[in-house]
Motif scaffolding. Structure first.
Motif, short mmCIF file in Angstrom:
data_model
loop_
_atom_site.label_atom_id
_atom_site.label_comp_id
_atom_site.label_asym_id
_atom_site.label_seq_id
_atom_site.Cartn_x
_atom_site.Cartn_y
_atom_site.Cartn_z
N ALA A 105 25.62 103.43 50.00
CA ALA A 105 24.17 103.41 50.18
C ALA A 105 23.50 104.32 49.15
CB ALA A 105 23.79 103.87 51.59
N GLN A 106 22.31 103.91 48.72
CA GLN A 106 21.50 104.74 47.83
C GLN A 106 20.71 105.74 48.67
OE1 GLN A 106 21.08 104.95 44.55
NE2 GLN A 106 22.04 103.12 43.72
N VAL A 107 20.83 107.02 48.37
CA VAL A 107 20.11 108.06 49.11
C VAL A 107 19.14 108.76 48.15
CG1 VAL A 107 20.31 110.17 50.47
CG2 VAL A 107 22.07 108.41 50.65
N PRO A 108 17.85 108.79 48.48
CA PRO A 108 16.87 109.45 47.60
C PRO A 108 17.14 110.94 47.45
CG PRO A 108 15.78 108.09 49.26
CD PRO A 108 17.21 108.18 49.65
N ILE A 109 16.81 111.47 46.27
CA ILE A 109 16.90 112.91 46.01
C ILE A 109 15.53 113.53 46.30
CG2 ILE A 109 17.25 114.69 44.25
CD1 ILE A 109 19.81 113.24 44.98
N LYS A 110 15.51 114.55 47.16
CA LYS A 110 14.26 115.25 47.50
C LYS A 110 14.28 116.62 46.81
CE LYS A 110 11.64 116.97 51.47
NZ LYS A 110 11.69 117.19 52.94
N ALA A 130 17.74 108.75 42.97
CA ALA A 130 18.60 108.52 44.12
C ALA A 130 20.05 108.59 43.66
CB ALA A 130 18.31 107.15 44.75
N VAL A 131 20.95 108.76 44.63
CA VAL A 131 22.37 108.84 44.32
C VAL A 131 23.12 107.89 45.24
CG1 VAL A 131 22.66 110.81 45.88
CG2 VAL A 131 24.33 110.43 44.08
N LEU A 132 24.16 107.24 44.69
CA LEU A 132 24.97 106.30 45.46
C LEU A 132 26.10 107.06 46.14
CD1 LEU A 132 25.32 103.23 46.08
CD2 LEU A 132 26.91 103.16 44.14
N THR A 134 29.16 107.11 49.54
CA THR A 134 30.00 106.34 50.45
C THR A 134 30.23 107.16 51.71
OG1 THR A 134 31.14 105.28 48.60
CG2 THR A 134 32.23 105.19 50.73
N GLY A 135 30.10 106.49 52.87
CA GLY A 135 30.34 107.18 54.14
C GLY A 135 30.09 106.24 55.30
N LEU A 136 30.33 106.73 56.51
CA LEU A 136 30.04 105.94 57.70
C LEU A 136 28.52 105.77 57.83
CD1 LEU A 136 32.56 107.53 60.23
CD2 LEU A 136 32.76 105.31 59.07
N PRO A 137 28.06 104.62 58.32
CA PRO A 137 26.61 104.37 58.40
C PRO A 137 25.83 105.46 59.12
CG PRO A 137 27.83 102.37 58.93
CD PRO A 137 28.85 103.47 58.79
N GLN A 138 26.41 106.01 60.20
CA GLN A 138 25.69 107.02 60.98
C GLN A 138 25.62 108.38 60.26
OE1 GLN A 138 28.48 105.43 61.78
NE2 GLN A 138 29.93 106.67 62.96
N ASP A 139 26.40 108.53 59.16
CA ASP A 139 26.37 109.80 58.41
C ASP A 139 25.45 109.75 57.20
OD1 ASP A 139 28.21 110.92 60.16
OD2 ASP A 139 29.95 110.32 58.96
#
Length: 197
Positions: A105-110, A130-132, A134-139
């Protein structure tokens, strides 16, 4: 673990343009649910309900969809399309997830502390928004925070310098540059001297 929002969705049997237009006129957004080893499932969700969910729980939340045909799906928002004129959401792509299988998932950088850099007349150069990971969806978090308040001219932060939440790993090159800091005074060149007569 964050609360799981629940949304009601309408199962769709037809995906023609005319039907989609009518759905939008009635306050719905057409979408599809897709996942590994399954056929795409057309659905429609109330526009107001989706916007409220997005605003409250963020882009990377796990959402439980209750379909009008009696099925339930744990999903994340993979992406959505907006109209070029009004920036209204016109289509949603939901990704079915398993709470025991890792995803990317792509996670935005704040960025925090940027105002302190500006007070020192320093310029922040961002290379990535943003940064790509890998992990469990809930994390998967809504964002990853980077504090730049103590950086000095010439400082750089690479992806490998990020502090990731527990259970997450980088999916892209750790040597990739995230941001750098320059001294604004270096960029303000002095007025050129008048040539001697």
């Amino acid at each position: 673990m964050q609360e799981t929002p629940i949304m009601e969705v309408e199962a769709r049997s037809e995906i023609k343009k005319g039907k989609n237009k009518k759905l939008r006129e009635n306050g719905f957004i057409p979408g599809i649910i897709s996942g590994k080893g399954m056929e795409s499932i057309p659905v429609a969700v109330k526009k107001d309900e989706f916007r409220k969910c997005l605003n409250k729980f963020g882009r990377n939340a796990i959402i439980k969809l209750n379909s009008s045909d009696g099925n339930e799906y744990n999903v994340m928002v993979k992406g959505f399309q907006t109209s070029p004129l009004h920036y209204d959401i016109i289509h949603i792509d939901f990704q079915k997830v398993s709470l025991s299988e890792e995803i990317k998932a792509q996670v935005p950088i704040k960025i925090t502390g940027q105002e302190l850099l500006e007070a020192k007349r320093l310029i922040l150069n961002r290379q990535l928004d943003a940064v790509l990971v890998t992990g469990l969806p809930q994390d998967i978090p809504d964002d990853i925070e980077v504090d730049v308040s103590n950086l000095t001219p010439g400082s750089t932060i690479k992806l490998s310098d990020l502090t990731l939440p527990k259970g997450l790993t980088l999916s892209s090159g750790s040597d990739q540059l995230l941001l750098s800091v320059n001294d604004a005074r270096v960029q303000e060149s002095e007025e050129p001297e008048e040539p001697e007569a």
